[in-house]
Design a protein around this motif. Structure first.
Motif, PDB file in Angstrom:
ATOM      1  N   PHE A 128       0.821  -1.208   0.000  1.00  0.00           N
ATOM      2  CA  PHE A 128       0.000   0.000   0.000  1.00  0.00           C
ATOM      3  C   PHE A 128       0.857   1.262   0.000  1.00  0.00           C
ATOM      4  CE2 PHE A 128      -2.007   3.408   2.446  1.00  0.00           C
ATOM      5  CZ  PHE A 128      -3.174   3.599   1.731  1.00  0.00           C
ATOM      6  N   THR A 129       1.849   1.312   0.899  1.00  0.00           N
ATOM      7  CA  THR A 129       2.655   2.525   1.009  1.00  0.00           C
ATOM      8  C   THR A 129       3.545   2.739  -0.214  1.00  0.00           C
ATOM      9  OG1 THR A 129       4.228   1.216   2.325  1.00  0.00           O
ATOM     10  CG2 THR A 129       2.637   2.577   3.518  1.00  0.00           C
ATOM     11  N   ILE A 130       4.060   1.658  -0.808  1.00  0.00           N
ATOM     12  CA  ILE A 130       4.859   1.814  -2.018  1.00  0.00           C
ATOM     13  C   ILE A 130       4.000   2.322  -3.164  1.00  0.00           C
ATOM     14  CG2 ILE A 130       6.053   0.516  -3.831  1.00  0.00           C
ATOM     15  CD1 ILE A 130       7.811   1.136  -1.491  1.00  0.00           C
ATOM     16  N   CYS A 131       2.769   1.840  -3.252  1.00  0.00           N
ATOM     17  CA  CYS A 131       1.865   2.321  -4.301  1.00  0.00           C
ATOM     18  C   CYS A 131       1.597   3.810  -4.137  1.00  0.00           C
ATOM     19  CB  CYS A 131       0.562   1.524  -4.260  1.00  0.00           C
ATOM     20  SG  CYS A 131      -0.622   1.975  -5.555  1.00  0.00           S
ATOM     21  N   MET A 132       1.427   4.254  -2.907  1.00  0.00           N
ATOM     22  CA  MET A 132       1.106   5.656  -2.671  1.00  0.00           C
ATOM     23  C   MET A 132       2.344   6.549  -2.792  1.00  0.00           C
ATOM     24  SD  MET A 132      -2.076   5.239  -2.204  1.00  0.00           S
ATOM     25  CE  MET A 132      -2.636   6.837  -1.648  1.00  0.00           C
ATOM     26  N   ILE A 133       3.478   6.090  -2.227  1.00  0.00           N
ATOM     27  CA  ILE A 133       4.690   6.914  -2.239  1.00  0.00           C
ATOM     28  C   ILE A 133       5.428   6.794  -3.565  1.00  0.00           C
ATOM     29  CG2 ILE A 133       6.955   7.244  -1.181  1.00  0.00           C
ATOM     30  CD1 ILE A 133       5.789   6.352   1.462  1.00  0.00           C
ATOM     31  N   GLY A 134       5.619   5.573  -4.033  1.00  0.00           N
ATOM     32  CA  GLY A 134       6.437   5.357  -5.218  1.00  0.00           C
ATOM     33  C   GLY A 134       5.754   5.685  -6.523  1.00  0.00           C
ATOM     34  N   PHE A 135       4.431   5.507  -6.583  1.00  0.00           N
ATOM     35  CA  PHE A 135       3.708   5.716  -7.834  1.00  0.00           C
ATOM     36  C   PHE A 135       2.693   6.850  -7.776  1.00  0.00           C
ATOM     37  CE2 PHE A 135       4.916   1.201  -8.018  1.00  0.00           C
ATOM     38  CZ  PHE A 135       5.591   1.192  -9.224  1.00  0.00           C
ATOM     39  N   GLY A 136       2.469   7.406  -6.595  1.00  0.00           N
ATOM     40  CA  GLY A 136       1.449   8.443  -6.480  1.00  0.00           C
ATOM     41  C   GLY A 136       0.066   7.921  -6.805  1.00  0.00           C
ATOM     42  N   CYS A 191      -9.294   6.083 -13.886  1.00  0.00           N
ATOM     43  CA  CYS A 191      -7.858   5.939 -14.165  1.00  0.00           C
ATOM     44  C   CYS A 191      -7.304   4.791 -13.319  1.00  0.00           C
ATOM     45  CB  CYS A 191      -7.139   7.249 -13.853  1.00  0.00           C
ATOM     46  SG  CYS A 191      -5.377   7.214 -14.255  1.00  0.00           S
ATOM     47  N   TYR A 192      -6.994   3.690 -13.985  1.00  0.00           N
ATOM     48  CA  TYR A 192      -6.510   2.487 -13.302  1.00  0.00           C
ATOM     49  C   TYR A 192      -5.125   2.152 -13.850  1.00  0.00           C
ATOM     50  CZ  TYR A 192      -6.536  -2.260 -11.363  1.00  0.00           C
ATOM     51  OH  TYR A 192      -6.232  -3.410 -10.666  1.00  0.00           O
ATOM     52  N   ASN A 193      -4.123   2.152 -12.977  1.00  0.00           N
ATOM     53  CA  ASN A 193      -2.740   1.889 -13.390  1.00  0.00           C
ATOM     54  C   ASN A 193      -2.398   0.440 -13.057  1.00  0.00           C
ATOM     55  OD1 ASN A 193       0.047   1.853 -13.890  1.00  0.00           O
ATOM     56  ND2 ASN A 193       0.259   4.002 -13.279  1.00  0.00           N
ATOM     57  N   THR A 262      -6.240   7.616 -23.129  1.00  0.00           N
ATOM     58  CA  THR A 262      -6.922   8.851 -23.521  1.00  0.00           C
ATOM     59  C   THR A 262      -8.390   8.838 -23.139  1.00  0.00           C
ATOM     60  OG1 THR A 262      -7.408   7.981 -25.731  1.00  0.00           O
ATOM     61  CG2 THR A 262      -5.319   9.160 -25.431  1.00  0.00           C
ATOM     62  N   LEU A 263      -8.919   7.643 -22.830  1.00  0.00           N
ATOM     63  CA  LEU A 263     -10.329   7.534 -22.472  1.00  0.00           C
ATOM     64  C   LEU A 263     -10.574   7.730 -20.986  1.00  0.00           C
ATOM     65  CD1 LEU A 263     -11.238   4.391 -24.626  1.00  0.00           C
ATOM     66  CD2 LEU A 263     -11.498   6.812 -25.246  1.00  0.00           C
ATOM     67  N   THR A 264      -9.527   7.817 -20.212  1.00  0.00           N
ATOM     68  CA  THR A 264      -9.677   7.902 -18.761  1.00  0.00           C
ATOM     69  C   THR A 264      -9.359   9.302 -18.265  1.00  0.00           C
ATOM     70  OG1 THR A 264      -7.380   7.217 -18.394  1.00  0.00           O
ATOM     71  CG2 THR A 264      -9.045   5.477 -18.520  1.00  0.00           C
ATOM     72  N   HIS A 265      -9.844   9.568 -17.085  1.00  0.00           N
ATOM     73  CA  HIS A 265      -9.590  10.852 -16.436  1.00  0.00           C
ATOM     74  C   HIS A 265      -8.963  10.568 -15.071  1.00  0.00           C
ATOM     75  CE1 HIS A 265      -9.983  14.962 -15.068  1.00  0.00           C
ATOM     76  NE2 HIS A 265     -10.663  14.545 -14.009  1.00  0.00           N
ATOM     77  N   CYS A 266      -7.681  10.888 -14.928  1.00  0.00           N
ATOM     78  CA  CYS A 266      -6.963  10.614 -13.689  1.00  0.00           C
ATOM     79  C   CYS A 266      -7.141  11.782 -12.726  1.00  0.00           C
ATOM     80  CB  CYS A 266      -5.481  10.397 -13.959  1.00  0.00           C
ATOM     81  SG  CYS A 266      -5.138   8.944 -14.973  1.00  0.00           S
ATOM     82  N   PRO A 267      -7.542  11.503 -11.512  1.00  0.00           N
ATOM     83  CA  PRO A 267      -7.693  12.582 -10.526  1.00  0.00           C
ATOM     84  C   PRO A 267      -6.331  13.126 -10.140  1.00  0.00           C
ATOM     85  CG  PRO A 267      -7.960  10.441  -9.468  1.00  0.00           C
ATOM     86  CD  PRO A 267      -7.871  10.189 -10.946  1.00  0.00           C
ATOM     87  N   PRO A 268      -6.266  14.322  -9.592  1.00  0.00           N
ATOM     88  CA  PRO A 268      -4.966  14.874  -9.168  1.00  0.00           C
ATOM     89  C   PRO A 268      -4.336  14.016  -8.082  1.00  0.00           C
ATOM     90  CG  PRO A 268      -6.790  16.204  -8.342  1.00  0.00           C
ATOM     91  CD  PRO A 268      -7.379  15.242  -9.312  1.00  0.00           C
ATOM     92  N   ALA A 269      -3.021  13.962  -8.098  1.00  0.00           N
ATOM     93  CA  ALA A 269      -2.300  13.152  -7.115  1.00  0.00           C
ATOM     94  C   ALA A 269      -2.506  13.714  -5.715  1.00  0.00           C
ATOM     95  CB  ALA A 269      -0.811  13.124  -7.460  1.00  0.00           C
ATOM     96  N   ILE A 270      -2.430  12.816  -4.744  1.00  0.00           N
ATOM     97  CA  ILE A 270      -2.595  13.259  -3.366  1.00  0.00           C
ATOM     98  C   ILE A 270      -1.415  14.132  -2.965  1.00  0.00           C
ATOM     99  CG2 ILE A 270      -3.925  11.209  -2.767  1.00  0.00           C
ATOM    100  CD1 ILE A 270      -1.435  10.092  -1.428  1.00  0.00           C
ATOM    101  N   SER A 271      -1.590  14.886  -1.923  1.00  0.00           N
ATOM    102  CA  SER A 271      -0.563  15.818  -1.484  1.00  0.00           C
ATOM    103  C   SER A 271       0.703  15.064  -1.063  1.00  0.00           C
ATOM    104  CB  SER A 271      -1.075  16.648  -0.307  1.00  0.00           C
ATOM    105  OG  SER A 271      -0.034  17.437   0.242  1.00  0.00           O
ATOM    106  N   PRO A 272       1.882  15.572  -1.424  1.00  0.00           N
ATOM    107  CA  PRO A 272       3.135  14.926  -0.979  1.00  0.00           C
ATOM    108  C   PRO A 272       3.284  14.866   0.530  1.00  0.00           C
ATOM    109  CG  PRO A 272       3.551  16.495  -2.762  1.00  0.00           C
ATOM    110  CD  PRO A 272       2.127  16.697  -2.333  1.00  0.00           C
ATOM    111  N   LEU A 273       2.534  15.695   1.229  1.00  0.00           N
ATOM    112  CA  LEU A 273       2.605  15.660   2.690  1.00  0.00           C
ATOM    113  C   LEU A 273       2.128  14.325   3.246  1.00  0.00           C
ATOM    114  CD1 LEU A 273       1.303  19.268   3.526  1.00  0.00           C
ATOM    115  CD2 LEU A 273       3.679  18.462   3.426  1.00  0.00           C
ATOM    116  N   TRP A 274       1.296  13.614   2.476  1.00  0.00           N
ATOM    117  CA  TRP A 274       0.860  12.295   2.924  1.00  0.00           C
ATOM    118  C   TRP A 274       2.033  11.334   3.059  1.00  0.00           C
ATOM    119  CZ3 TRP A 274      -3.605  10.733   4.962  1.00  0.00           C
ATOM    120  CH2 TRP A 274      -4.748  11.509   4.760  1.00  0.00           C
ATOM    121  N   ASN A 275       3.102  11.569   2.296  1.00  0.00           N
ATOM    122  CA  ASN A 275       4.257  10.670   2.375  1.00  0.00           C
ATOM    123  C   ASN A 275       4.861  10.623   3.770  1.00  0.00           C
ATOM    124  OD1 ASN A 275       3.851  10.252  -0.327  1.00  0.00           O
ATOM    125  ND2 ASN A 275       5.615  11.458  -1.003  1.00  0.00           N
TER     126      ASN A 275
END
Length: 440
Positions: A128-136, A191-193, A262-275
């Motif tokens: 979970f944390t690598i997905c959030m920190i490493g990939f946003g 947006c699914y990575n 191009t068919l997806t809409h990715c939401p803005p990344a979470i704040s870096p402060l979450w790291n």
């Protein structure tokens, strides 16, 4: 030395070699310490260490020799590694006889590990944390990675040594691809990575640490050990890539445009402060997986935090944003980790290896282990060649950073310091022991 004493000494040396390899000491460190212990015990011996095998050759006054082959699998246990290193110092200093050292070695082996429950819980936290920190990633991406990481941890905790990298990568990729297909059907703009989620799930299988250690061993003239380890790590990475590709290809019912971003809409990344909130549980999870103990938590966490902070700050600079530019943040971060760990080693006389290994692990998932593996999923053959080169370059940058740290702050007093014979009777017959004993 009587025959019984000689047999007891040789058994102790072979047990010590097995303990070092089992608890995660690098090959060059094993050979170095075993030679010192053999000198202190006045037992002529030579050692050759490669991953999985240790050759030990003993000689005696009658010019007779015997060679022993020890087969041992490597794992990670930072607490026991620290205790074994302390045991070596006591034996070299003459504070502990062979009989007492054998008993102490058995006591160390009987030290309890973290329970299966703790280890199993650490895998989804890391994913979970690598997905959030490493990939946003998004919160949904992180949750899916955690669930897949829980499944990967269940297989790693079981005794299934064969094809584990392929099977875990295949299942994680297959399940993630099925979930992606469902999203495309019911939430087509989500947006699914897929690749980021899968790599976060199998992050504990990625060979970044093995490649780094192998390059360090090659640089320290342990050519055989380093070569064996690096080819094993590259084959391991190829198996992971094959598993991910196969799992994705099995989902034949996926729509043709499933990979069209191009068919997806990715939401803005979470704040870096979450790291700053994600990093402590990530660090604690690695401490559990590497079998550290409470007395080691503070200094290992501090060293890891310093290294990761330096890496995060440098990675934000535009000149280091490319794949080639990643070598500089990794080298500087590794240098920082090495200096901090060596300072701790000099002040406390404890081994610096646990802090260095865990600190490096905090670097390689986001730099080498994750980003470099992405190249195996490119559309042409040059991607695989390029990713191998990048993996080696980043691994070498980490190794060079650690070597520079040893030059700046040597973990034990070496030849740069005045070497004189100690009054200890155990050190009088070889100057190498005086170098080592100056650090005790």
């Amino acid at each position: 030395m009587s025959k019984d004493q000689r047999v007891r000494t040789r058994d102790f040396l072979m047990g010590l070699a097995k303990a070092f390899a089992k608890y995660g000491a690098p090959s060059h460190r094993i050979e170095y310490l075993l030679e010192l212990v053999a000198l202190a015990l006045e037992q002529p011996a030579s050692f050759v260490v490669i991953p999985g095998v240790i050759w030990v050759s003993f000689g005696d006054e009658d010019h007779e020799s015997s060679t022993h082959l020890i087969k041992v699998g490597q794992s990670w246990h930072m607490y026991k590694l620290s205790l074994v290193n302390r045991l070596c110092k006591n034996v070299i200093a003459g504070d502990l006889e062979v009989r007492g050292a054998v008993d102490r070695l058995n006591v160390i082996a009987a030290e309890p590990d973290w329970g299966v429950g703790w280890s199993w819980a650490a895998y989804p936290v890391v994913s979970f944390t690598i997905c959030m920190i490493g990939f946003g990633g998004t919160w949904v991406d992180g949750a899916i990675s955690a669930v897949l990481g829980l499944g990967v941890g269940a297989t790693l905790l079981r005794a299934f040594p064969h094809l584990i990298p392929f099977l875990d990568a295949f299942l994680a990729s297959f399940i993630s691809r099925v979930i992606m297909t469902a999203f495309r059907k019911y939430q087509p703009t989500y947006c699914y990575n897929h690749v980021s989620i899968v790599l976060s799930a199998i992050v504990n299988l990625l060979p970044g640490l093995s490649i780094t250690i192998s390059l360090i061993e090659v640089a320290t003239k342990n050519i055989v050990s380093g070569t064996v380890r690096i080819f094993s790590a590259l084959f391991h990475a190829s198996m992971l890539g094959f598993g991910i590709t196969s799992g994705r290809a099995v989902v034949t019912w996926a729509p043709d445009n499933i990979d069209d971003t191009t068919l997806t809409h990715c939401p803005p990344a979470i704040s870096p402060l979450w790291n700053f909130l994600f990093f402590p549980p990530l660090c604690f999870s690695f401490l559990i997986l590497f079998e550290a103990r409470r007395p080691q938590f503070l200094h290992i966490s501090l060293v890891s935090t310093i290294g990761y902070t330096v890496y995060s700050v440098l990675s934000t600079l535009p000149q280091f944003s490319t794949s080639a530019g990643q070598v500089v943040p990794n080298a500087i971060s590794a240098f920082t980790i090495g200096v901090a760990a060596n300072i701790y080693s000099r002040l406390t006389k404890d081994v610096a290896v646990p802090a260095i290994i865990v600190g490096i692990v905090m670097l390689v998932p986001g730099s080498m282990g994750v980003r470099a593996t992405l190249g195996f999923f490119g559309k042409n053959s040059t991607d695989a060649v390029q990713v191998v080169f990048e993996m080696l370059m980043i691994g070498m940058s980490i190794g060079i950073g650690l070597f520079m740290a040893s030059l700046a702050v040597f973990p034990i007093k070496g030849p740069r310091y005045k070497v004189g014979f100690l009054q200890n009777s155990q050190a009088r017959f070889h100057p190498k022991l005086t170098i080592f004993l100056n650090s005790i």
